[in-house]
Every structure is written in C-alpha cells, then in structure tokens.
Design a protein around this motif. Sequence first.
Motif, PDB file in Angstrom:
ATOM      1  N   HIS A 185       0.865  -1.209   0.098  1.00 29.13           N
ATOM      2  CA  HIS A 185       0.014   0.082  -0.099  1.00 29.13           C
ATOM      3  C   HIS A 185       0.811   1.431   0.098  1.00 29.13           C
ATOM      4  O   HIS A 185       2.212   1.096   0.136  1.00 29.13           O
ATOM      5  CB  HIS A 185      -1.030   0.079   1.273  1.00 29.13           C
ATOM      6  CG  HIS A 185      -0.227   0.078   2.410  1.00 29.13           C
ATOM      7  ND1 HIS A 185       0.458  -0.991   2.880  1.00 29.13           N
ATOM      8  CD2 HIS A 185      -0.395   1.030   3.425  1.00 29.13           C
ATOM      9  CE1 HIS A 185       0.845  -0.732   4.230  1.00 29.13           C
ATOM     10  NE2 HIS A 185       0.457   0.643   4.547  1.00 29.13           N
ATOM     11  N   ASP A 230       5.249   5.138   5.306  1.00 24.62           N
ATOM     12  CA  ASP A 230       6.486   4.526   5.929  1.00 24.62           C
ATOM     13  C   ASP A 230       6.554   3.085   4.977  1.00 24.62           C
ATOM     14  O   ASP A 230       7.089   2.177   5.497  1.00 24.62           O
ATOM     15  CB  ASP A 230       5.858   3.933   7.232  1.00 24.62           C
ATOM     16  CG  ASP A 230       4.595   3.144   7.428  1.00 24.62           C
ATOM     17  OD1 ASP A 230       3.540   3.811   6.641  1.00 24.62           O
ATOM     18  OD2 ASP A 230       4.410   2.144   8.253  1.00 24.62           O
ATOM     19  N   HIS A 231       6.072   2.864   3.871  1.00 28.30           N
ATOM     20  CA  HIS A 231       6.337   2.036   2.855  1.00 28.30           C
ATOM     21  C   HIS A 231       6.802   2.412   1.256  1.00 28.30           C
ATOM     22  O   HIS A 231       7.012   1.779   0.527  1.00 28.30           O
ATOM     23  CB  HIS A 231       5.194   1.293   2.592  1.00 28.30           C
ATOM     24  CG  HIS A 231       4.349   0.588   3.835  1.00 28.30           C
ATOM     25  ND1 HIS A 231       4.581  -0.589   4.089  1.00 28.30           N
ATOM     26  CD2 HIS A 231       3.969   0.950   4.972  1.00 28.30           C
ATOM     27  CE1 HIS A 231       3.882  -1.059   5.125  1.00 28.30           C
ATOM     28  NE2 HIS A 231       3.530  -0.047   5.904  1.00 28.30           N
ATOM     29  N   ASP A 288       0.386  -4.308   5.828  1.00 33.24           N
ATOM     30  CA  ASP A 288      -0.372  -4.027   7.053  1.00 33.24           C
ATOM     31  C   ASP A 288      -1.725  -4.232   7.405  1.00 33.24           C
ATOM     32  O   ASP A 288      -2.455  -3.693   8.164  1.00 33.24           O
ATOM     33  CB  ASP A 288      -0.235  -2.235   6.970  1.00 33.24           C
ATOM     34  CG  ASP A 288       0.876  -1.690   7.544  1.00 33.24           C
ATOM     35  OD1 ASP A 288       2.001  -2.310   7.701  1.00 33.24           O
ATOM     36  OD2 ASP A 288       1.217  -0.443   7.644  1.00 33.24           O
ATOM     37  N   HIS A 292      -0.635  -5.379  12.136  1.00 30.40           N
ATOM     38  CA  HIS A 292       0.741  -4.782  12.387  1.00 30.40           C
ATOM     39  C   HIS A 292       1.359  -5.584  13.438  1.00 30.40           C
ATOM     40  O   HIS A 292       2.651  -5.575  13.450  1.00 30.40           O
ATOM     41  CB  HIS A 292       0.351  -3.369  13.081  1.00 30.40           C
ATOM     42  CG  HIS A 292      -0.082  -2.358  11.992  1.00 30.40           C
ATOM     43  ND1 HIS A 292      -1.325  -2.261  11.195  1.00 30.40           N
ATOM     44  CD2 HIS A 292       0.560  -1.505  11.499  1.00 30.40           C
ATOM     45  CE1 HIS A 292      -1.271  -1.446  10.686  1.00 30.40           C
ATOM     46  NE2 HIS A 292      -0.220  -0.798  10.615  1.00 30.40           N
ATOM     47  N   HIS A 346       5.513  -4.868   9.605  1.00 22.57           N
ATOM     48  CA  HIS A 346       6.050  -4.242  10.753  1.00 22.57           C
ATOM     49  C   HIS A 346       6.366  -5.401  11.958  1.00 22.57           C
ATOM     50  O   HIS A 346       6.580  -4.892  12.919  1.00 22.57           O
ATOM     51  CB  HIS A 346       5.081  -3.017  11.397  1.00 22.57           C
ATOM     52  CG  HIS A 346       4.823  -2.069  10.350  1.00 22.57           C
ATOM     53  ND1 HIS A 346       5.892  -1.414   9.757  1.00 22.57           N
ATOM     54  CD2 HIS A 346       3.775  -1.539   9.743  1.00 22.57           C
ATOM     55  CE1 HIS A 346       5.365  -0.219   9.117  1.00 22.57           C
ATOM     56  NE2 HIS A 346       4.134  -0.609   8.771  1.00 22.57           N
TER      57      HIS A 346
HETATM   58 ZN   LIG Z   1       2.875   0.681   7.754  1.00 23.18          ZN
END
Ligand SMILES: [Zn+2]
Length: 268
Positions: free
Chosen positions: A110, A114-115, A202, A205, A248
């Motif tokens: 996605h 943070d990706h 994600d 998590h 994560h």
């Molecule tokens: Zn993430």
Amino acid sequence: MQVGDIQIDAVIDGIARAVPSEAYRWGVGEGSGRGLDDADWEPHRQFLADDGMLEMALGGFLVRTGAHVVLVDAGIGVFNRGVFTGGAMLDNLQGLGVAADDVTDVVFTHLHFDHTGWATVDGAPVFRNATYRCDAADWAHFVPSDERATRKLSPIENQLETWGEDGTLLPGVDVRRAPGHTPGSTVLVLSSGDARAVLLGDAVHCPVELIDDEWATIGDVDPNLAKRTRISLARELEDSGTPAAAAHFPGLEFGRLLPGEGKRTWTF
Ligand SMILES: [Zn+2]
C-alpha cells in the motif's frame, strides 16, 4: 527464508517504538477494540520489548525469484521524527548483494509514507531500472489528493504499473486484495512448487491481531473493513499453517498461526 526456489530476505530500514496502547489509538474510529488499555497487553507481553514498548520494524522484503529482483515495500526513508527512525534500507540491500539499479520490481503493499520512503529521493526514482507496482485503488486514493504522497510518488509515474484485481503479478508472486487499512491494501502470496509464504503488508501490525479477532488496528482508512479482512486472513493462516510476515513484525520475521482449543497462538 526460502520458499522453494524463491529467496526472501528482510531489508530493515529502521524502527518505530511506541507505547502499545498509544500506537493502537492512532487509528481509533469505529473499529476500535482491545489493545487500547495497557492491561490488554499483559497476556501478550511476548510481543513487546523488555521495556514494554511496541517495536515495529520499518523496511521491506527482498524477494529473489531468479528472473526478478523484487523489493516489497520501500521503507520510510531517511526519517527521524516522533516514534519513527529510518534510513538504513539501501545499505542493508547492499549488504544482501543488491544495488538499487539491480531491483527489477518495487511492489507496494500500500502507499503509506512508511512503505514508500525510498520510492524517490529529491524528486527522482531511487530504483531507476525497476517497474513500480501497486493497486490502482491505492494510487487513486493517494495521488493527487494526498499532498505528501503525491510529492513522493508522482516521479515514479512513468515507471508505474498498477493492478486492479487478484492474480499473478510475476512468476511466483500473486497479489490478493486485502482492503481496509487502505483501499488498495494487498497481501502477496509467494509460491514455488508446493511451498508458499504470505506477506501481509499492514493488514496486520502485530501478531496479537491474528490471535484476537477483537483486537484494535492501527491507522486504517476503513477500520470495519480492515477488521473483516484481518479476521478472514487469520482463518486462512490458521487452517493452512502457511508462514507469514507483516510489514512491521519485529525484525520482519516470519511466523505461523497455530490453531488451538478456542485460542490461536503465534510462533515466530
Ligand atoms: Zn505501515
């Protein structure tokens, strides 16, 4: 991690460390659940660091299929703000013998920040020879309406191919839509011969979310849909015993969901 002929390596970019009950409030909406109180975590201390913090790895997975050198998610990039620290991904990729120019495909589970950190730097694609790939629904959701995502991602547009349905993306790499966290959130199924493994992105998590259907989630665009997606993934993983890793999990380690009498367990 070896899946038949496919080699999978974690590529750490950094880490996010948060008080667990606070992390699970980032996305609180209708889909709230357990995990919002510190007491909820007591039976699940094994998923926390010794000091009680929730440690979430940042980074991605290098998937080498022979013909393709695939990076699944591109970390957070050089970043040091709030609970997030990142910036090590390219060095760790190099440590695996892979330069940025060697990457043939960058697949995003996605498009959250943070990706996608290493998707571009200073307005230029980092992986110059790669085809960047994501779900069309996520591209439509983030570009151009999300200013930060648009700034980060618009430079890859000439190298972008999107998918719009479940199917085989590359030999041994299948995409399955897992919406809720974002509209185009996707789970990757890696397979070679009889062997398979799942990258959960994600959709989950922390493994506790696979054990307890009523656990909260983090930062979902549609919390109720995310919950339904997660519960059905947990059922499948419990039935199949397929190794899985989310984006994560600590150290980006794979584990398995084991069925139990009324209580599933997760083992790394
Ligand atoms: Zn993430």
